[in-house]
Enzyme design. Structure first.
Site, mmCIF file in Angstrom:
data_model
loop_
_atom_site.group_PDB
_atom_site.id
_atom_site.type_symbol
_atom_site.label_atom_id
_atom_site.label_comp_id
_atom_site.label_asym_id
_atom_site.label_seq_id
_atom_site.Cartn_x
_atom_site.Cartn_y
_atom_site.Cartn_z
ATOM 1 N N LYS A 96 0.845 -1.192 0.000
ATOM 2 C CA LYS A 96 0.000 0.000 0.000
ATOM 3 C C LYS A 96 0.887 1.251 0.000
ATOM 4 C CE LYS A 96 -3.853 1.766 2.902
ATOM 5 N NZ LYS A 96 -4.668 1.435 4.085
ATOM 6 N N SER A 139 -9.618 1.330 3.353
ATOM 7 C CA SER A 139 -8.817 2.154 2.473
ATOM 8 C C SER A 139 -7.775 1.356 1.678
ATOM 9 C CB SER A 139 -8.082 3.212 3.324
ATOM 10 O OG SER A 139 -7.181 2.589 4.255
ATOM 11 N N SER A 168 -9.804 -1.344 7.364
ATOM 12 C CA SER A 168 -9.258 -1.057 6.044
ATOM 13 C C SER A 168 -8.507 -2.201 5.381
ATOM 14 C CB SER A 168 -8.345 0.173 6.113
ATOM 15 O OG SER A 168 -9.099 1.340 6.317
#
Length: 481
Positions: free
Chosen positions: A73, A148, A172
């Site tokens: 990420k 996210s 997330s």
């Protein structure tokens, strides 16, 4: 292939790390125009790392992740690579150092092929808040992948990479894992170092893996877990061999069903899939027990006070002075701050900064932030009381399957309620995992959440593996052009 299968092929010499890495890069090139899962692809660096991995394998090394292509990420700092956190304000930022979790992967010889798209500063449940544009769900390109860590989940589901790292502040990792049909694990707070991870809410953020199988999640967790003196919240406790107990089954285990999680308004497809999963566990010899987490109803309000307050504090550093983008039309220091932050932050980040600043302001601190911290203690105690009765908890991950892009973007409250079943785990600081347990009537993945006691990741991995072996929901791959 899974990581375990790749390891066998690499060690046997039937495939090289360079070939695996090229295959991933070709898959990204073929599919990412549709998905938008990657912010940065580092093909040249990845191929150099893969060639080095091949030399190490030829020399007899057998590290668990040697030669395995992964992605992370874009919230993880990686030396000499852009780290944008999905925000315009960090569009030109190149990190001078590498996050501990990523460093532990590369120390084992893992090959990092790129940085993955995400909600800006990890603030979102749909991956629509990224300055790089929304990520698309590989099962239906008109739907969100979850957030996210939406880029991480979509990339693994589409087999752009075999596994990825994400972060989980209020769901997330688990929520996008559920929406994309992969396995995602949020470890106990303090189990994995947060050093080098751009902070959203420091008392809630935690690093974890997303992968196509439970075994791969266990492998990755084993690689990144453990004490780190650079992170003051890192807990110095032994890291077990997660693979050693993976196949022990759930016979005789007590699994709790929190009555507050099986509510009116739960999507019928989610309700059916979770009910069928419960029966699978009964068939595997587990005892199913109803329990109560009485403060669940307060969790969302509690979370959005604590998380936004910490975000307000953490994001104060983005001022156009020390690093990141700067906007300055010559209106003085305060003017430069205002211009930089107005242009650099997106609407959702601004909303949360304002909420958090208000909660921390003079006259409101005790009424909001302090009270939320007291409620958080009650939420954690609920979990500890439940674990005195059962070995683990079973719940849905999200109230619905993935919704359409744009469907909730103008209704923040409905968007925040998407994480109603995942937020309490972060408040409690314990561990939880999402794994595929069914599909909706529209063919969308549905996830099952297993919640474990603090530092009992081995228990939820064991229970997840037993379910995965007893069903055929894992390992499904969406069709993409």
């Amino acid at each position: 292939m899974t990581i375990a299968e790749m390891r066998r092929e690499l060690q046997a010499g039937r495939v090289t790390a360079v070939e695996l890495t090229r295959a991933c890069l070709e898959r990204v090139e073929a599919t990412d125009e549709q998905l938008n899962a990657f912010i940065t692809v580092c093909a040249e660096e990845a191929l150099v790392a893969a060639a080095e991995a091949d030399r190490r394998i030829a020399g007899g090394e057998t590290a668990p992740l040697l030669g395995i292509p992964l992605a992370v990420k874009d919230i993880f700092n990686v030396t000499d690579l852009p780290t944008t956190c999905g925000s315009k304000i960090l569009a030109n930022y190149v990190s001078p150092y590498t996050a501990t979790a990523v460093a532990r992967l590369t120390a084992q010889g893992a090959v990092i092929v790129g940085k993955l798209n995400m909600d800006e500063f990890a603030m979102g449940s749909s991956n629509e808040n990224s300055a790089a544009g929304p990520v698309k769900n590989p099962w239906d390109l008109e739907r969100i992948p979850g957030g996210s860590s939406g880029g991480s989940a979509a990339a693994v589901a589409a087999r752009q990479v075999v596994a990825a790292l994400g972060t989980d502040t209020g769901g997330s990792i688990r929520q996008p894992a559920s929406h994309c049909g992969v396995v995602g694990l949020k470890p106990t707070y303090g189990r994995v170092s947060r050093y080098g991870v751009i902070a959203y809410a420091s008392s809630l953020d935690q690093v974890g893996p997303l992968a196509g199988s439970v075994e791969d999640c266990a492998l990755l967790l084993g690689a990144i877990a453990g004490y780190d003196s650079a992170d003051s919240t890192s807990v110095d406790c032994p890291v077990p061999d997660y693979l050693a107990t993976l196949k022990n089954g759930v016979a005789g285990k007590k699994i709790g069903l929190p009555r507050e999680y099986f509510i009116e308004g739960l999507d019928p497809d989610v309700k059916r899939a979770v009910a069928e999963a419960i029966e699978v566990y009964r068939g595997l010899g587990a005892e199913i027990v109803e329990v109560s987490l009485p403060h669940t109803d307060y969790s969302v309000a509690c979370y959005y006070l604590i998380a936004t307050a910490e975000a307000s504090s953490n994001l104060a550093r983005y001022d156009g002075v020390r690093f990141g983008a700067r906007k300055d039309s010559g209106q003085g220091l305060i003017g430069m701050y205002q211009e930089t932050r107005a242009a650099g932050f997106g609407a959702e980040v601004k909303r949360r900064i304002m909420l958090g600043t208000y909660a921390l302001s003079s006259g409101y601190y005790d009424a909001y932030y302090l009270k939320a911290q007291k409620v958080r203690t009650l939420v954690r105690q609920d979990f500890l009381n439940a674990f005195a009765q059962v070995d683990l908890l079973l719940t849905p991950v999200a109230p619905t399957p993935a919704f359409k892009i744009g469907e909730k973007v103008n209704d923040p409250l409905q968007m925040y309620l998407s994480d109603i079943f995942t937020i309490p785990v972060n408040l409690a600081g314990t561990c939880a995992l999402s794994l595929p347990c069914g599909v909706s009537s529209e063919g969308l993945p549905i996830g099952l959440q297993l919640i474990g006691q603090p530092f009992a990741e081995a228990d939820i991995l064991q229970a997840a593996y037993a379910f995965e072996e007893a069903t055929d929901w894992g390992g499904r791959v969406p069709e993409l052009g």
